[in-house]
Design an enzyme around this catalytic site. Structure first.
Site, PDB file in Angstrom:
ATOM      1  N   GLY A 205       0.800  -1.219   0.000  1.00  0.00           N
ATOM      2  CA  GLY A 205       0.000   0.000   0.000  1.00  0.00           C
ATOM      3  C   GLY A 205       0.833   1.270   0.000  1.00  0.00           C
ATOM      4  O   GLY A 205       1.924   1.334  -0.581  1.00  0.00           O
ATOM      5  N   SER A 206       0.344   2.281   0.709  1.00  0.00           N
ATOM      6  CA  SER A 206       0.886   3.635   0.599  1.00  0.00           C
ATOM      7  C   SER A 206       2.308   3.798   1.102  1.00  0.00           C
ATOM      8  O   SER A 206       2.945   4.821   0.812  1.00  0.00           O
ATOM      9  CB  SER A 206      -0.028   4.622   1.338  1.00  0.00           C
ATOM     10  OG  SER A 206      -1.276   4.723   0.694  1.00  0.00           O
ATOM     11  N   VAL A 207       2.832   2.837   1.867  1.00  0.00           N
ATOM     12  CA  VAL A 207       4.224   2.981   2.316  1.00  0.00           C
ATOM     13  C   VAL A 207       5.190   2.941   1.131  1.00  0.00           C
ATOM     14  O   VAL A 207       6.354   3.340   1.258  1.00  0.00           O
ATOM     15  CB  VAL A 207       4.595   1.890   3.346  1.00  0.00           C
ATOM     16  CG1 VAL A 207       3.795   2.041   4.627  1.00  0.00           C
ATOM     17  CG2 VAL A 207       4.423   0.495   2.760  1.00  0.00           C
ATOM     18  N   MET A 208       4.709   2.512  -0.052  1.00  0.00           N
ATOM     19  CA  MET A 208       5.562   2.453  -1.230  1.00  0.00           C
ATOM     20  C   MET A 208       5.677   3.802  -1.933  1.00  0.00           C
ATOM     21  O   MET A 208       6.522   3.967  -2.828  1.00  0.00           O
ATOM     22  CB  MET A 208       5.022   1.412  -2.225  1.00  0.00           C
ATOM     23  CG  MET A 208       5.003  -0.014  -1.708  1.00  0.00           C
ATOM     24  SD  MET A 208       6.646  -0.613  -1.263  1.00  0.00           S
ATOM     25  CE  MET A 208       7.438  -0.594  -2.852  1.00  0.00           C
ATOM     26  N   LYS A 209       4.870   4.767  -1.578  1.00  0.00           N
ATOM     27  CA  LYS A 209       4.831   6.033  -2.321  1.00  0.00           C
ATOM     28  C   LYS A 209       6.164   6.782  -2.334  1.00  0.00           C
ATOM     29  O   LYS A 209       6.556   7.320  -3.390  1.00  0.00           O
ATOM     30  CB  LYS A 209       3.702   6.909  -1.788  1.00  0.00           C
ATOM     31  CG  LYS A 209       2.326   6.374  -2.167  1.00  0.00           C
ATOM     32  CD  LYS A 209       1.186   7.144  -1.512  1.00  0.00           C
ATOM     33  CE  LYS A 209      -0.158   6.540  -1.939  1.00  0.00           C
ATOM     34  NZ  LYS A 209      -1.292   7.161  -1.235  1.00  0.00           N
TER      35      LYS A 209
END
Length: 592
Positions: A325-329
């Site tokens: 999820g968003s931790v990859m942004k």
């Protein structure tokens, strides 16, 4: 009709023939009796005598030869009935943390075994043996009789007892019952490091974790000794050593047991507080890539495996992959910065807060309007990330993820480590490229995620993870421009502020950079509406990064499920204590 008279002339030839046959048989029998009484012929007698004398001379010659010229044969045959070669168990190597604290040690134990064919069928003596071992007499007697009736010559009575426990049974001196020295593995840290260290079986062979991965190195080489035993197999004398047992090598892990205990305690408390299905925490050294702590929930006690749940054996931090999820942004944004199309102050319009890509609708929590790069990360805008990713080369984000170690084995040598899933950029749709930029459509392990973020903490150089203590820190792979890495770290620092979305990750006295993530769990029926994973990835301290930590809480069932509310507080508590234990000087007054 007239009857014929018995003495008719026609019957006379028949009577004469019968008389002749009878006379012939009498003569043959007499000849046979005479032949049986006749002495053996001289030729046959000499032949038989020669054969007997030749056999006798051959036997005498063989005996003489063995006595005079081949005495070793007789000696070997005698020794085979009294001399034995016994194996000497090798001491299994110790596993320690980076400071030498024991995580797995081998202690001497005694195993009692028997030859059921030689054990007397004496209920009284066998009952005494059973009571000395804490067993039921009837059960032991039935076992011995079953093995005896099956023709078995070996059975274990009880394994791996401490010497004081075994001595009363040994003192009974029951024929056919013997004992031998063995080793039993003991794990001082118990469930705290169970899934990383692993376990051995009853024969002291590695079955899980690092015990399995380094079994050959830890096992060593058994020795041999020649002993004299009586006909009952009891040791009479230890004659001489043939070869010494070579103990196994000691294994020094990278983890710090102080941090391991602390991380396990905080993770377990968080899982219980949020009634979650489980959780994982990985802490890596930002300078060396060493894993300082790796804990999972649920776990198990390796010293008492009664009622063990097999699911607790897995080291989920390495073997299980999940959509991040968003931790990859921040990692995907590094691809945009590297393209030259975007700088830290570049602005992307996210209006109206949703966008249609192929047949899918991508949404933000609300309409954030125009956002710079820091604003996209701060508000975790899926629209901003999607528009950036779709403006880049088709494989730009994929290449960046791959260079950070995703979709590949971490290379730790841990049994069952996952490579995760990073689909190859072949015939990708626009929606696939967009979703990958905000962490959907791929899967990673917690260890892979922590390793990827070392690139932001280490001037753009990704460090390979190590479960063993390293003597010379690796240089790492330069995958992100140092200026871009510093810029991204600064953007992530804005997220961890007293008024920021990850305010619960604030650590008093230290500058923290981090990113939250909240992911819908996916099953065979698709994404779940009420099941989530809560994530947080943090780097501390920002001025001179020392630790990179990943926290994942599996399916929290309380009222809170966002990463900033569930996972971030775990990071805050763990990172604060870790920085103080590592004697890292404060670099901020936030929180005072």
């Amino acid at each position: 009709m007239a009857t014929r008279r018995p003495d008719s002339p026609r019957d006379k030839p028949s009577r004469d023939n019968a008389s002749k046959e009878k006379a012939l048989r009498g003569k043959a029998a007499a000849a046979a009796r005479k032949s049986a009484r006749a002495p053996m012929g001289a030729g046959r007698y000499r032949i038989m005598l020669f054969i007997v004398l030749a056999g006798l001379l051959a036997l005498i010659g063989r005996i003489g030869y063995l006595q005079l010229f081949d005495q070793q044969f007789l000696q070997d045959q005698g020794d085979a009935r009294t001399l034995r070669v016994d194996s000497i168990n090798a001491h299994r190597g110790m596993i320690t943390d980076r400071s030498g604290e024991p995580l797995a040690i081998s202690t001497p134990v005694v195993t009692l075994w028997a030859d059921p064919r030689k054990v007397p069928d004496d209920p009284v003596r066998l009952s005494l043996l059973a009571r000395a071992l804490g067993q039921k007499p009837d059960d032991l007697i039935r076992r011995i009789r079953r093995y005896r009736d099956g023709g078995k010559g070996f059975m274990y009575i009880k394994r791996q007892m401490t010497p004081p426990q075994a001595q009363p049974a040994i003192d009974l001196d029951i024929p056919g019952v013997s004992h031998k020295q063995e080793y039993k593995r003991y794990y001082p840290s118990g469930e705290v490091s169970a899934q990383l260290v692993g376990v051995t079986n009853v024969d002291d062979k590695g079955q899980e974790g690092l015990e399995l991965a380094y079994n050959s190195y830890l096992s060593g080489t058994p020795g041999k000794r020649r002993v004299l035993k009586d006909r009952k197999g009891r040791l009479v004398r230890d004659l001489h050593l043939i070869s010494e047992a070579k103990p196994g090598g000691d294994l020094t892990l990278s983890i710090d047991l102080r941090l391991q205990y602390m991380a396990y305690r905080e993770l377990k408390a968080a899982v219980a507080e949020h009634r979650a299905d489980g959780g994982t925490l990985v802490m890596m050294d930002a300078r060396t890539g060493e894993v300082l702590a790796m804990v999972n929930q649920k776990s198990y006690n390796p010293n008492n495996r009664a009622g063990l749940d097999p699911a607790g054996l897995r080291n989920r931090a390495i073997t299980d992959a999940f959509e991040p999820g968003s931790v990859m942004k921040p990692l995907a944004m590094s691809a945009g910065l590297a393209s030259g199309k975007y700088q830290a102050d570049s602005v992307i319009d996210t209006t109206p807060g949703y966008m249609r890509v192929d047949r899918f609708t991508i949404r933000d929590f609300r309409n954030y309007g125009k956002l710079d790069m820091a604003g996209i990360l701060y508000h975790s805008s899926n629209i901003g990330m999607s528009r950036m990713a779709l403006s880049l080369e088709d494989d730009a984000v994929w290449n960046r993820y791959y260079s950070l170690g995703l979709g590949q084995s971490p290379g730790t040598g841990f049994p069952g480590e996952t490579t995760g899933v990073l689909p190859a950029p072949t015939n990708w749709s626009r929606s696939k490229r967009a979703s990958m930029s905000y962490g959907y459509g791929i899967s990673v392990s917690a260890l892979q995620l922590a390793s990827a973020f070392t690139a932001l903490a280490n001037d753009g150089r990704r460090l390979p993870p190590s479960l063993l203590k390293v003597r010379t820190p690796p240089v790492g792979d330069q995958v992100i421009d140092p200026d871009n890495a510093h810029a991204l770290l600064g953007m992530m620092e804005k997220i961890v502020q007293p008024n920021g979305p990850a305010k619960r990750a604030v650590v008093e006295g230290y500058r923290i950079a981090g990113k939250t993530g909240t992911v819908r769990k996916v099953t065979s029926s698709g994404y779940q509406k009420t099941a989530y994973r809560s994530l947080f990835v943090g780097v501390a301290p920002v001025s001179d990064p020392r630790i990179v930590t990943v926290v994942m809480i599996e399916n929290p069932k309380g009222q809170e499920y966002y990463g900033g509310l569930v996972a971030a507080p775990v990071f805050g508590r763990v990172a604060g204590k870790a920085l103080r234990l590592l004697d890292v000087p404060p670099d901020s007054k936030i929180g005072e």
